[in-house]
Design a protein around this motif. Structure first.
Motif, mmCIF file in Angstrom:
data_model
loop_
_atom_site.group_PDB
_atom_site.id
_atom_site.type_symbol
_atom_site.label_atom_id
_atom_site.label_comp_id
_atom_site.label_asym_id
_atom_site.label_seq_id
_atom_site.Cartn_x
_atom_site.Cartn_y
_atom_site.Cartn_z
ATOM 1 N N GLN A 51 0.833 -1.203 0.000
ATOM 2 C CA GLN A 51 0.000 0.000 0.000
ATOM 3 C C GLN A 51 0.866 1.251 0.000
ATOM 4 O O GLN A 51 0.604 2.200 -0.715
ATOM 5 C CB GLN A 51 -0.935 0.016 1.209
ATOM 6 N N LEU A 52 1.911 1.235 0.835
ATOM 7 C CA LEU A 52 2.804 2.390 0.887
ATOM 8 C C LEU A 52 3.481 2.599 -0.461
ATOM 9 O O LEU A 52 3.584 3.722 -0.950
ATOM 10 C CB LEU A 52 3.848 2.211 1.990
ATOM 11 N N ASN A 53 3.949 1.498 -1.074
ATOM 12 C CA ASN A 53 4.573 1.598 -2.391
ATOM 13 C C ASN A 53 3.577 2.102 -3.424
ATOM 14 O O ASN A 53 3.910 2.919 -4.279
ATOM 15 C CB ASN A 53 5.142 0.244 -2.828
ATOM 16 N N MET A 54 2.333 1.597 -3.355
ATOM 17 C CA MET A 54 1.308 2.010 -4.316
ATOM 18 C C MET A 54 1.008 3.492 -4.148
ATOM 19 O O MET A 54 0.893 4.223 -5.133
ATOM 20 C CB MET A 54 0.037 1.181 -4.113
ATOM 21 N N ASP A 55 0.883 3.954 -2.906
ATOM 22 C CA ASP A 55 0.639 5.374 -2.663
ATOM 23 C C ASP A 55 1.787 6.213 -3.203
ATOM 24 O O ASP A 55 1.578 7.249 -3.825
ATOM 25 C CB ASP A 55 0.456 5.645 -1.166
ATOM 26 N N TYR A 56 3.002 5.745 -2.985
ATOM 27 C CA TYR A 56 4.187 6.455 -3.462
ATOM 28 C C TYR A 56 4.205 6.494 -4.993
ATOM 29 O O TYR A 56 4.382 7.545 -5.599
ATOM 30 C CB TYR A 56 5.448 5.776 -2.929
ATOM 31 N N VAL A 57 3.990 5.324 -5.614
ATOM 32 C CA VAL A 57 4.015 5.245 -7.076
ATOM 33 C C VAL A 57 2.902 6.099 -7.678
ATOM 34 O O VAL A 57 3.124 6.825 -8.650
ATOM 35 C CB VAL A 57 3.910 3.769 -7.543
ATOM 36 N N CYS A 58 1.706 6.025 -7.097
ATOM 37 C CA CYS A 58 0.592 6.824 -7.614
ATOM 38 C C CYS A 58 0.886 8.318 -7.481
ATOM 39 O O CYS A 58 0.566 9.096 -8.374
ATOM 40 C CB CYS A 58 -0.709 6.478 -6.889
ATOM 41 N N GLY A 59 1.506 8.706 -6.379
ATOM 42 C CA GLY A 59 1.865 10.114 -6.203
ATOM 43 C C GLY A 59 2.879 10.566 -7.229
ATOM 44 O O GLY A 59 2.738 11.625 -7.853
ATOM 45 N N ILE A 60 3.901 9.753 -7.451
ATOM 46 C CA ILE A 60 4.931 10.080 -8.438
ATOM 47 C C ILE A 60 4.320 10.105 -9.837
ATOM 48 O O ILE A 60 4.541 11.035 -10.613
ATOM 49 C CB ILE A 60 6.095 9.047 -8.389
ATOM 50 N N TYR A 61 3.545 9.091 -10.165
ATOM 51 C CA TYR A 61 2.919 9.006 -11.481
ATOM 52 C C TYR A 61 1.986 10.197 -11.709
ATOM 53 O O TYR A 61 1.988 10.797 -12.783
ATOM 54 C CB TYR A 61 2.145 7.690 -11.605
ATOM 55 N N GLY A 62 1.210 10.540 -10.700
ATOM 56 C CA GLY A 62 0.298 11.684 -10.815
ATOM 57 C C GLY A 62 1.051 12.975 -11.081
ATOM 58 O O GLY A 62 0.637 13.784 -11.921
ATOM 59 N N ARG A 63 2.157 13.181 -10.388
ATOM 60 C CA ARG A 63 2.953 14.403 -10.616
ATOM 61 C C ARG A 63 3.564 14.406 -12.011
ATOM 62 O O ARG A 63 3.641 15.457 -12.660
ATOM 63 C CB ARG A 63 4.027 14.536 -9.535
#
Length: 138
Positions: free
Chosen positions: A55-67
């Motif tokens: 979940q932490l990795n997914m949140d991180y990846v989604c944040g990076i991808y979104g930016r």
């Protein structure tokens, strides 16, 4: 089974619901309730840890991808805005040259402009030479 050197011993207190869930897992996985409760608890902790870190990795990846997507969209918007500005300047230059060459008065120019606006609204942005020729005959 793991070696004794990799095992830490401690006491665990479970709620009634937790104990019932542990017993259900033992039954579902056909494990010996007297010997393998520790293994099941250890596997549950490993599973939960994997879930949380995933979940932490997914949140991180989604944040990076979104930016990254935001930056790409912003760059595209900036390029399109710049091109539209340049196009508007060139169109304005052409309009001024034509008006100067044909010595159009302000009233004539305004009349042609209002016809152009009405034609574009009617055509929803699709203008053909034939339609323009018919409009000029009116």
């Amino acid at each position: 089974m793991e070696e004794k050197s990799n095992v830490s011993r401690f006491t665990v207190s479970l709620s009634t619901e937790g104990n019932n869930a542990l017993n259900a897992i033992m039954t579902l996985t056909n494990r010996n309730p007297n010997r393998e409760k520790s293994n099941v608890i250890d596997e549950a902790i490993q599973f939960y840890f994997s879930y949380l870190s995933g979940q932490l990795n997914m949140d991180y990846v989604c944040g990076i991808y979104g930016r990254q997507v935001e930056a790409l969209v912003q760059r595209a918007t900036d390029r399109i805005s710049s091109q539209l500005f340049k196009h508007a300047v060139e169109t304005n230059m052409l309009t001024r040259i034509v008006a100067f060459e044909y010595e159009l008065s302000k009233d004539e120019y305004d009349k042609m402009r209002s016809k152009a606006v009405a034609a574009v609204k009617r055509s929803t942005g699709r203008i053909s030479l034939f339609d323009t020729m018919q409009d000029s005959e009116e």
